[in-house]
Design an enzyme around this catalytic site. Structure first.
Site, PDB file in Angstrom:
ATOM      1  N   LYS A  22       7.981  -3.592  24.811  1.00  0.00           N
ATOM      2  CA  LYS A  22       6.658  -3.429  24.177  1.00  0.00           C
ATOM      3  C   LYS A  22       5.927  -2.221  24.756  1.00  0.00           C
ATOM      4  O   LYS A  22       5.408  -1.378  24.027  1.00  0.00           O
ATOM      5  CB  LYS A  22       5.796  -4.662  24.383  1.00  0.00           C
ATOM      6  CG  LYS A  22       4.320  -4.435  24.019  1.00  0.00           C
ATOM      7  CD  LYS A  22       3.455  -5.638  24.291  1.00  0.00           C
ATOM      8  CE  LYS A  22       2.995  -5.802  25.673  1.00  0.00           C
ATOM      9  NZ  LYS A  22       1.819  -5.026  26.078  1.00  0.00           N
ATOM     10  N   ASN A  23       5.869  -2.135  26.077  1.00  0.00           N
ATOM     11  CA  ASN A  23       5.056  -1.097  26.705  1.00  0.00           C
ATOM     12  C   ASN A  23       5.665   0.298  26.610  1.00  0.00           C
ATOM     13  O   ASN A  23       4.993   1.284  26.879  1.00  0.00           O
ATOM     14  CB  ASN A  23       4.725  -1.478  28.148  1.00  0.00           C
ATOM     15  CG  ASN A  23       3.765  -2.647  28.177  1.00  0.00           C
ATOM     16  OD1 ASN A  23       3.160  -2.985  27.163  1.00  0.00           O
ATOM     17  ND2 ASN A  23       3.628  -3.267  29.331  1.00  0.00           N
ATOM     18  N   CYS A 123     -11.552  -6.500  28.849  1.00  0.00           N
ATOM     19  CA  CYS A 123     -10.294  -7.207  28.585  1.00  0.00           C
ATOM     20  C   CYS A 123     -10.254  -8.428  29.490  1.00  0.00           C
ATOM     21  O   CYS A 123     -10.890  -8.428  30.546  1.00  0.00           O
ATOM     22  CB  CYS A 123      -9.138  -6.255  28.904  1.00  0.00           C
ATOM     23  SG  CYS A 123      -7.547  -7.043  28.995  1.00  0.00           S
ATOM     24  N   ARG A 128     -10.841  -2.622  33.034  1.00  0.00           N
ATOM     25  CA  ARG A 128      -9.894  -1.631  32.467  1.00  0.00           C
ATOM     26  C   ARG A 128     -10.608  -0.417  31.879  1.00  0.00           C
ATOM     27  O   ARG A 128     -10.498  -0.148  30.675  1.00  0.00           O
ATOM     28  CB  ARG A 128      -8.978  -2.293  31.450  1.00  0.00           C
ATOM     29  CG  ARG A 128      -8.165  -3.424  32.061  1.00  0.00           C
ATOM     30  CD  ARG A 128      -7.205  -4.025  31.100  1.00  0.00           C
ATOM     31  NE  ARG A 128      -6.016  -3.205  30.910  1.00  0.00           N
ATOM     32  CZ  ARG A 128      -4.986  -3.582  30.146  1.00  0.00           C
ATOM     33  NH1 ARG A 128      -5.039  -4.726  29.499  1.00  0.00           N
ATOM     34  NH2 ARG A 128      -3.927  -2.816  30.013  1.00  0.00           N
ATOM     35  N   ASP A 314       2.742  -7.280  35.805  1.00  0.00           N
ATOM     36  CA  ASP A 314       3.099  -8.023  34.595  1.00  0.00           C
ATOM     37  C   ASP A 314       4.109  -9.131  34.862  1.00  0.00           C
ATOM     38  O   ASP A 314       4.459  -9.876  33.946  1.00  0.00           O
ATOM     39  CB  ASP A 314       3.658  -7.068  33.534  1.00  0.00           C
ATOM     40  CG  ASP A 314       2.605  -6.086  33.038  1.00  0.00           C
ATOM     41  OD1 ASP A 314       2.983  -5.115  32.370  1.00  0.00           O
ATOM     42  OD2 ASP A 314       1.415  -6.292  33.337  1.00  0.00           O
ATOM     43  N   ARG A 406       2.204 -11.191  21.026  1.00  0.00           N
ATOM     44  CA  ARG A 406       1.952  -9.777  21.282  1.00  0.00           C
ATOM     45  C   ARG A 406       3.079  -9.146  22.086  1.00  0.00           C
ATOM     46  O   ARG A 406       3.287  -7.932  22.025  1.00  0.00           O
ATOM     47  CB  ARG A 406       0.655  -9.598  22.063  1.00  0.00           C
ATOM     48  CG  ARG A 406      -0.563 -10.214  21.379  1.00  0.00           C
ATOM     49  CD  ARG A 406      -1.803  -9.824  22.094  1.00  0.00           C
ATOM     50  NE  ARG A 406      -1.901  -8.360  22.077  1.00  0.00           N
ATOM     51  CZ  ARG A 406      -3.009  -7.730  22.432  1.00  0.00           C
ATOM     52  NH1 ARG A 406      -4.032  -8.438  22.852  1.00  0.00           N
ATOM     53  NH2 ARG A 406      -3.089  -6.431  22.394  1.00  0.00           N
TER      54      ARG A 406
HETATM   55  C1  EPZ Z   1      -0.220  -0.673  31.288  1.00  0.00           C
HETATM   56  O1  EPZ Z   1      -1.617  -0.868  31.078  1.00  0.00           O
HETATM   57  C2  EPZ Z   1       0.471  -1.846  30.594  1.00  0.00           C
HETATM   58  N1  EPZ Z   1       0.127  -1.861  29.194  1.00  0.00           N
HETATM   59  C3  EPZ Z   1       0.018  -3.151  31.236  1.00  0.00           C
HETATM   60  O2  EPZ Z   1       0.772  -4.213  30.652  1.00  0.00           O
HETATM   61  C4  EPZ Z   1       0.318  -3.114  32.718  1.00  0.00           C
HETATM   62  O3  EPZ Z   1      -0.200  -4.262  33.324  1.00  0.00           O
HETATM   63  C5  EPZ Z   1      -0.316  -1.877  33.366  1.00  0.00           C
HETATM   64  O4  EPZ Z   1       0.102  -0.692  32.672  1.00  0.00           O
HETATM   65  C6  EPZ Z   1       0.055  -1.737  34.830  1.00  0.00           C
HETATM   66  O5  EPZ Z   1       1.422  -1.692  34.997  1.00  0.00           O
HETATM   67  C7  EPZ Z   1       0.780  -1.020  28.346  1.00  0.00           C
HETATM   68  O6  EPZ Z   1       1.614  -0.232  28.704  1.00  0.00           O
HETATM   69  C8  EPZ Z   1       0.388  -1.089  26.905  1.00  0.00           C
HETATM   70  P1  EPZ Z   1      -3.147   1.235  34.059  1.00  0.00           P
HETATM   71  P2  EPZ Z   1      -2.669   0.293  31.409  1.00  0.00           P
HETATM   72  O7  EPZ Z   1      -3.895   2.333  33.406  1.00  0.00           O
HETATM   73  O8  EPZ Z   1      -2.074   1.595  31.069  1.00  0.00           O
HETATM   74  C9  EPZ Z   1      -7.284   1.182  36.481  1.00  0.00           C
HETATM   75  C10 EPZ Z   1       1.180  -6.301  29.634  1.00  0.00           C
HETATM   76  O9  EPZ Z   1       1.051  -7.449  30.083  1.00  0.00           O
HETATM   77  N2  EPZ Z   1      -7.662   2.297  35.592  1.00  0.00           N
HETATM   78  O10 EPZ Z   1      -1.926   1.568  34.816  1.00  0.00           O
HETATM   79  O11 EPZ Z   1      -3.947  -0.073  30.776  1.00  0.00           O
HETATM   80  C11 EPZ Z   1      -7.150  -0.128  35.702  1.00  0.00           C
HETATM   81  O12 EPZ Z   1      -8.370  -0.772  35.521  1.00  0.00           O
HETATM   82  C12 EPZ Z   1       0.097  -5.234  29.904  1.00  0.00           C
HETATM   83  O13 EPZ Z   1       2.143  -5.926  28.950  1.00  0.00           O
HETATM   84  C13 EPZ Z   1      -8.853   2.944  35.817  1.00  0.00           C
HETATM   85  O14 EPZ Z   1      -9.603   2.618  36.739  1.00  0.00           O
HETATM   86  O15 EPZ Z   1      -2.801   0.119  32.985  1.00  0.00           O
HETATM   87  C14 EPZ Z   1      -6.186  -0.911  36.572  1.00  0.00           C
HETATM   88  O16 EPZ Z   1      -6.869  -1.545  37.573  1.00  0.00           O
HETATM   89  C15 EPZ Z   1      -1.119  -5.799  30.551  1.00  0.00           C
HETATM   90  N3  EPZ Z   1      -9.193   3.961  34.984  1.00  0.00           N
HETATM   91  C16 EPZ Z   1      -5.281   0.196  37.115  1.00  0.00           C
HETATM   92  O17 EPZ Z   1      -5.986   1.418  36.982  1.00  0.00           O
HETATM   93  C17 EPZ Z   1      -8.375   4.370  33.950  1.00  0.00           C
HETATM   94  O18 EPZ Z   1      -8.722   5.294  33.209  1.00  0.00           O
HETATM   95  C18 EPZ Z   1      -3.947   0.316  36.402  1.00  0.00           C
HETATM   96  O19 EPZ Z   1      -4.164   0.433  35.013  1.00  0.00           O
HETATM   97  C19 EPZ Z   1      -7.168   3.694  33.748  1.00  0.00           C
HETATM   98  C20 EPZ Z   1      -6.829   2.660  34.585  1.00  0.00           C
END
Ligand code: EPZ
Length: 428
Positions: A22-23, A123, A128, A314, A406
């Site tokens: 998915k991701n 979320c 996020r 995850d 999802r």
């Molecule tokens: C991706 O989300 C995945 N989703 C998530 O999977 C996964 O948990 C996550 O990466 C971490 O591995 C998809 O790929 C669609 P991040 P993403 O940006 O990109 C902070 C699932 O269950 N952050 O790496 O949104 C954020 O709040 C889903 O399949 C900022 O502060 O995750 C978090 O604490 C859930 N500012 C951390 O970084 C930003 O602009 C990591 O988030 C972006 C992120």
């Protein structure tokens, strides 16, 4: 609304086919915006989020043609063609339902020199924010404005992004993906430091290279993208889903079973495999995939989530379901998202003993879980409830299964085929 009913206590054994990730799919699909030629994605999972992304691409003016899988097969082939971009806007109504929609921001901006995308909002698992997406795009040359809940991005004088350098203060998968896609056709070179190294990022880089992009450092935290004038079409197969595979591995653990996760790629699952072995599972890596077998109760372990190659956030909820049955107390620390223990009160309804304090959860293993009606809250939390239901005595009813749809393709079919007593019921 659908519910899933599970009558637990059965040992699972056999072969589970692992679907495309998915991701990875959610960052490969927007690559189609970067070219006016067709991008064909093979091994695309049949998931609600993938359908949602297809609708978003249609909304932008791209066509999406799907070749159905043969009967009994999983996944499908989708050809996306963004011959012309009819709209440069991703509306609130789509973005609020699927946060990953933010991944069209970089590609639209790169293709059209401007983009308007709704801010995703909150979320269940955490705030996020998308500040790092925006800072990275600014570093590549984008000019940003915020109006009425939208970000408006422009390339200088509406042309191509110049490129630039950005060091991520925190590792972000999504922000790395947006920056990579925007940088691929920039006029100059872009250097991304402390970039995410997840296998899904590697898959994205490989797909972009198949489309003509030039990227150095693939698989590392230092990515150098030499912008090219244009990208061309390609055919690309989505990588197997390491989180789906890890989830079914936990199904073998909680039922004392023996499963072949066909098509899983052990090379992407280092920390998960290490965790499985630590809690006592036998894990065999082979050409067909990953075989996971379990005898007796899991051993208690300590785990802390981290960006790849660390232990995936995850996988945290699924491991908690397994550790709820361990022969002792385990300690889990969630370092990525601030609110990713929504499954704890639901597992407690089934007899689990979990104490959360801040980011740390102490899981005292119990000899047995008992079936109960429970509520899914987010994608991975809902899988941990399914796992607990597979192990529990009696019947478990999981409500709000749309969360599961999802990210898990035909879950009941896959589990039913290896011996689970599971069915989906619809309340109309
Ligand atoms: C991706 O989300 C995945 N989703 C998530 O999977 C996964 O948990 C996550 O990466 C971490 O591995 C998809 O790929 C669609 P991040 P993403 O940006 O990109 C902070 C699932 O269950 N952050 O790496 O949104 C954020 O709040 C889903 O399949 C900022 O502060 O995750 C978090 O604490 C859930 N500012 C951390 O970084 C930003 O602009 C990591 O988030 C972006 C992120």
């Amino acid at each position: 609304m659908d519910r899933i009913l599970i009558r637990g206590g059965r040992r699972l054994s056999g072969r589970v086919p692992i679907s495309g990730a998915k991701n990875a799919a959610l960052t490969l699909m927007p690559c189609a915006i970067l070219t006016d030629e067709p991008l064909t994605l093979r091994n695309l999972p049949r998931l609600a989020d993938v359908d949602g992304f297809g609708h978003l691409l249609n909304q932008l003016g791209a066509s999406t043609a799907v070749e159905g899988a043969r009967a009994g097969e999983f996944g499908r082939v989708m050809t996306v063609r963004a011959g012309r971009i009819a709209s440069t806007e991703a509306p609130y109504d789509i973005v609020r339902k699927m946060r990953a929609s933010i991944l069209v921001l970089g590609p639209i901006l790169a293709r059209e020199g401007r983009a308007r995308v709704s801010l995703p909002g909150g979320c269940a698992i955490g705030n996020r924010p998308i500040d790092l997406h925006l800072k990275a795009l600014e570093a590549i040359g984008a000019e940003l404005e915020f109006t009425a809940g939208y970000v408006e991005a422009r390339a200088p004088s509406g042309g191509r992004l110049p490129g630039g350098r950005f060091a991520f203060p925190v590792v972000s998968v999504g922000a790395t993906e947006n920056a990579l896609m925007a940088a691929a056709t920039a006029r100059g070179t872009t250097l991304l430091e402390n970039a995410a190294q997840e296998p899904e990022i590697v898959d994205l880089c490989r797909c972009l290279v198949a489309m003509g992009a030039r990227i150095d450092g693939i698989g590392t935290g230092r990515l150098e993208v030499a912008g090219v004038d244009r990208l061309h079409g390609a055919t690309y197969a989505v990588m197997p889903d390491r989180i789906e595979a890890g989830s079914y591995a936990c199904a073998a653990v909680v039922t004392g079973g023996d499963l072949m996760l066909a098509g899983a790629d052990p090379a992407d699952m280092g920390a998960t495999i290490a965790g499985l072995r630590q809690l006592g599972a036998t894990v065999e890596e082979g050409p067909e995939g990953l075989r996971v077998a379990m005898e007796g109760r899991p051993r208690p372990i300590e785990l802390s989530t981290a960006p790849y190659p660390g232990f995936a956030t995850d996988m945290q909820a699924q491991f908690m379901a397994a550790l709820a049955l361990a022969d002792g107390a385990s300690v889990l620390t969630e370092t990525i998202f601030e609110n990713r223990y929504m499954h704890v009160p639901e597992l407690a309804r089934m007899g689990a003993d979990v104490r959360v304090s801040g980011r740390t959860a102490v899981v005292r293993g119990v000899g047995e879980l008992t079936g109960a009606p429970v509520m899914a809250t987010d994608l991975r939390a809902s899988m941990s409830l399914v796992l607990a239901g597979l192990a529990a005595r009696g019947e478990t009813q999981v409500a709000r299964v749309y969360h599961l749809d999802r990210g898990y393709e035909r879950l009941e079919e896959k589990l039913g085929a290896v011996g689970a007593d599971i069915e989906r019921v619809s309340d109309g």
